[in-house]
Design a protein around this motif. Sequence first.
Motif, PDB file in Angstrom:
ATOM      1  N   LEU A 113     -65.637  26.206 -40.366  1.00 25.82           N
ATOM      2  CA  LEU A 113     -66.865  26.687 -39.748  1.00 25.82           C
ATOM      3  C   LEU A 113     -66.663  26.960 -38.268  1.00 25.82           C
ATOM      4  O   LEU A 113     -67.140  27.957 -37.721  1.00 25.82           O
ATOM      5  N   THR A 114     -65.924  26.082 -37.594  1.00 20.11           N
ATOM      6  CA  THR A 114     -65.678  26.239 -36.159  1.00 20.11           C
ATOM      7  C   THR A 114     -64.783  27.434 -35.882  1.00 20.11           C
ATOM      8  O   THR A 114     -65.041  28.228 -34.976  1.00 20.11           O
ATOM      9  N   VAL A 115     -63.727  27.571 -36.661  1.00 20.84           N
ATOM     10  CA  VAL A 115     -62.775  28.667 -36.435  1.00 20.84           C
ATOM     11  C   VAL A 115     -63.441  30.018 -36.687  1.00 20.84           C
ATOM     12  O   VAL A 115     -63.346  30.944 -35.862  1.00 20.84           O
ATOM     13  N   LEU A 116     -64.130  30.143 -37.814  1.00 19.87           N
ATOM     14  CA  LEU A 116     -64.766  31.415 -38.136  1.00 19.87           C
ATOM     15  C   LEU A 116     -65.945  31.703 -37.221  1.00 19.87           C
ATOM     16  O   LEU A 116     -66.260  32.866 -36.930  1.00 19.87           O
ATOM     17  N   GLY A 117     -66.635  30.660 -36.738  1.00 19.13           N
ATOM     18  CA  GLY A 117     -67.783  30.865 -35.863  1.00 19.13           C
ATOM     19  C   GLY A 117     -67.412  31.567 -34.580  1.00 19.13           C
ATOM     20  O   GLY A 117     -68.160  32.425 -34.088  1.00 19.13           O
ATOM     21  N   PHE A 118     -66.252  31.260 -34.021  1.00 16.36           N
ATOM     22  CA  PHE A 118     -65.806  31.929 -32.800  1.00 16.36           C
ATOM     23  C   PHE A 118     -65.578  33.417 -33.052  1.00 16.36           C
ATOM     24  O   PHE A 118     -65.983  34.270 -32.255  1.00 16.36           O
ATOM     25  N   VAL A 119     -64.944  33.740 -34.170  1.00 16.48           N
ATOM     26  CA  VAL A 119     -64.661  35.144 -34.498  1.00 16.48           C
ATOM     27  C   VAL A 119     -65.967  35.904 -34.744  1.00 16.48           C
ATOM     28  O   VAL A 119     -66.144  37.046 -34.286  1.00 16.48           O
ATOM     29  N   SER A 330     -69.168  43.993 -40.286  1.00 22.17           N
ATOM     30  CA  SER A 330     -69.935  43.699 -41.498  1.00 22.17           C
ATOM     31  C   SER A 330     -69.196  42.719 -42.402  1.00 22.17           C
ATOM     32  O   SER A 330     -69.782  41.754 -42.922  1.00 22.17           O
ATOM     33  N   GLN A 331     -67.899  42.934 -42.586  1.00 17.42           N
ATOM     34  CA  GLN A 331     -67.125  42.053 -43.457  1.00 17.42           C
ATOM     35  C   GLN A 331     -67.018  40.646 -42.877  1.00 17.42           C
ATOM     36  O   GLN A 331     -67.162  39.648 -43.598  1.00 17.42           O
ATOM     37  N   ILE A 332     -66.803  40.544 -41.564  1.00 15.97           N
ATOM     38  CA  ILE A 332     -66.661  39.225 -40.933  1.00 15.97           C
ATOM     39  C   ILE A 332     -67.951  38.421 -41.045  1.00 15.97           C
ATOM     40  O   ILE A 332     -67.938  37.226 -41.392  1.00 15.97           O
ATOM     41  N   THR A 333     -69.082  39.069 -40.754  1.00 16.28           N
ATOM     42  CA  THR A 333     -70.351  38.345 -40.812  1.00 16.28           C
ATOM     43  C   THR A 333     -70.690  37.915 -42.230  1.00 16.28           C
ATOM     44  O   THR A 333     -71.140  36.785 -42.458  1.00 16.28           O
ATOM     45  N   TRP A 334     -70.451  38.784 -43.202  1.00 18.52           N
ATOM     46  CA  TRP A 334     -70.775  38.419 -44.585  1.00 18.52           C
ATOM     47  C   TRP A 334     -69.832  37.329 -45.109  1.00 18.52           C
ATOM     48  O   TRP A 334     -70.271  36.419 -45.819  1.00 18.52           O
ATOM     49  N   LEU A 335     -68.558  37.390 -44.754  1.00 11.22           N
ATOM     50  CA  LEU A 335     -67.628  36.333 -45.190  1.00 11.22           C
ATOM     51  C   LEU A 335     -68.036  34.988 -44.611  1.00 11.22           C
ATOM     52  O   LEU A 335     -67.981  33.948 -45.288  1.00 11.22           O
ATOM     53  N   VAL A 337     -71.089  34.034 -43.655  1.00 11.57           N
ATOM     54  CA  VAL A 337     -72.321  33.546 -44.285  1.00 11.57           C
ATOM     55  C   VAL A 337     -72.056  33.079 -45.708  1.00 11.57           C
ATOM     56  O   VAL A 337     -72.604  32.052 -46.151  1.00 11.57           O
ATOM     57  N   MET A 338     -71.209  33.796 -46.433  1.00 12.75           N
ATOM     58  CA  MET A 338     -70.905  33.397 -47.810  1.00 12.75           C
ATOM     59  C   MET A 338     -70.128  32.092 -47.862  1.00 12.75           C
ATOM     60  O   MET A 338     -70.197  31.345 -48.853  1.00 12.75           O
ATOM     61  N   ALA A 339     -69.389  31.784 -46.805  1.00  8.24           N
ATOM     62  CA  ALA A 339     -68.605  30.532 -46.788  1.00  8.24           C
ATOM     63  C   ALA A 339     -69.420  29.337 -46.311  1.00  8.24           C
ATOM     64  O   ALA A 339     -68.961  28.187 -46.459  1.00  8.24           O
ATOM     65  N   LEU A 340     -70.608  29.581 -45.768  1.00  2.46           N
ATOM     66  CA  LEU A 340     -71.406  28.478 -45.230  1.00  2.46           C
ATOM     67  C   LEU A 340     -71.762  27.414 -46.265  1.00  2.46           C
ATOM     68  O   LEU A 340     -71.660  26.210 -45.964  1.00  2.46           O
ATOM     69  N   PRO A 341     -72.223  27.754 -47.468  1.00  2.00           N
ATOM     70  CA  PRO A 341     -72.603  26.686 -48.420  1.00  2.00           C
ATOM     71  C   PRO A 341     -71.465  25.719 -48.733  1.00  2.00           C
ATOM     72  O   PRO A 341     -71.697  24.519 -48.916  1.00  2.00           O
ATOM     73  N   VAL A 358     -81.339  30.342 -43.089  1.00  2.00           N
ATOM     74  CA  VAL A 358     -81.662  30.459 -41.663  1.00  2.00           C
ATOM     75  C   VAL A 358     -80.465  30.992 -40.887  1.00  2.00           C
ATOM     76  O   VAL A 358     -80.598  31.893 -40.036  1.00  2.00           O
ATOM     77  N   ALA A 359     -79.287  30.454 -41.151  1.00  2.00           N
ATOM     78  CA  ALA A 359     -78.090  30.931 -40.457  1.00  2.00           C
ATOM     79  C   ALA A 359     -77.815  32.402 -40.777  1.00  2.00           C
ATOM     80  O   ALA A 359     -77.418  33.183 -39.887  1.00  2.00           O
ATOM     81  N   ALA A 360     -78.034  32.783 -42.036  1.00  2.00           N
ATOM     82  CA  ALA A 360     -77.808  34.182 -42.412  1.00  2.00           C
ATOM     83  C   ALA A 360     -78.785  35.103 -41.702  1.00  2.00           C
ATOM     84  O   ALA A 360     -78.408  36.218 -41.283  1.00  2.00           O
ATOM     85  N   TYR A 361     -80.045  34.673 -41.566  1.00  2.00           N
ATOM     86  CA  TYR A 361     -81.029  35.514 -40.864  1.00  2.00           C
ATOM     87  C   TYR A 361     -80.610  35.745 -39.420  1.00  2.00           C
ATOM     88  O   TYR A 361     -80.724  36.856 -38.895  1.00  2.00           O
ATOM     89  N   ILE A 362     -80.102  34.717 -38.769  1.00  2.00           N
ATOM     90  CA  ILE A 362     -79.688  34.859 -37.370  1.00  2.00           C
ATOM     91  C   ILE A 362     -78.485  35.783 -37.258  1.00  2.00           C
ATOM     92  O   ILE A 362     -78.462  36.731 -36.455  1.00  2.00           O
TER      93      ILE A 362
END
Length: 466
Positions: A113-119, A330-335, A337-341, A358-362
Amino acid sequence: MSPTITPRTSPAETQVGIVTPSNEVEPKGDHVFLDFGPVETIKPRTRTGVTIDDYFAGPCDPTRHSTLPWFLRLHGSILPKMIIPLCCIGGWSTAITCISKYVHDLSVDSVLLTVLGFVVGLSLSFGSSTAYERYAEGRRFWAQMILYSRNLGRSIWLHVNERTGEQGKEDVINKLSAVNLIIAYAQAVKHKLRYEPEYDYADLKPYIDHLDTYAKDAHNGDVPARMHIDVAKKGFDTWAKYLGVPFFETNPKQALKPCAKAGIHHGNLPLEIMNYISSYTYAVIENGTMPASVIQCQVYSCLTGMLESFGGCERVLQTPLPIAYNIAISQITWLYVMALPFQLFPRLGWVTIPGTIVAAYIILGIAAIGREIENPFGLDVNDLDMDGYVSELANDLIIMTSRPPTNPVEMFARARNMPLYPYSIDGCSYWKERPLEAIRNAARGRVERQHVSINMKNADQQRVES
């Protein structure tokens, strides 16, 4: 008394459609009703949300006031376009949570989550800043166009001399016609930026129907202008577009395809109108009615500035963010959000489902705003209000030309002119009888009097009672 020329109106003009009055000129009293031919009439855009379709159509009127707090407003919000994506994310997070709870634990370490959040943050920042830069550039170019258009109209109206007799009447008519072409130029630029190639729009045709243009020559093979104003069609496709389904988003260049297949060429209407304005400028210089070389330079500078503004808008329109960046963001944001659960379930349990939504909406909402404002010249709610800009310019030029050029000697000699206010409330006639030294002493006395006036309590809020 010479007759007043008034365009013909019809009850049918209040609805979308073609009004085709007869070609005869009907005198009625002091008015003569002129027939402009078949003009495509458009129902004015509803901006107050009378219907759902109008509520989500744009551009949004910036002068419209709402008493709702920002977080409760829907008009202009990205929420409608997020409904279907959020439903998909909700279903996905529910499935992952149920599987992890009852079948097999699918959770992963939260370090991902931390690594992908920066990207994700980096990509969203790049996309949003680039989109808003294009939006701001579009607004700046339109501000320049309005400024140059006003200056050009003022120069033509005030600094083109009016001769005596019939020639003077012709000069006035020509000046009014030239100012109308300035309005027509702005209207043509607006339609050009929206990929609307026709000339028979209700806000454009009356200004240029007397001109020879390629758009006019191609008119018989055109799709009616009403097809490209506001929402082209209602129903499922429109709702799917409002809800953010990409499969139903229309191509903005769709109006150009039938014309290209039929071999119809519409030319470049703004440039053709500018040619006519330039021809008028050259004519008034040649016949001596614009003798001042300084004014001539200013006029040509305004013409150049108007063309530069149009060219800048075209650059913004035709140079979008490269496709590779849009796809990657688009691909980075969707990946992400899909990995969040997978990462939230170990700590949040069932709260994973609303937390992911909520995170996906933001995250997806910020990306969607960037995509919407990337082209600021369309008809989305958050696009530039070009209709308002052109309407304001037209009103300014009409007001400017509503009175003849003023004689300054006559203007300053009026009784209500107080040249030395606030030192003295005496009129111009009084000070003409005073010696020059007294006038200069009074001018120096205005300094102290002005200081007193500025410090008066609520002086700026008081109205002068006649």
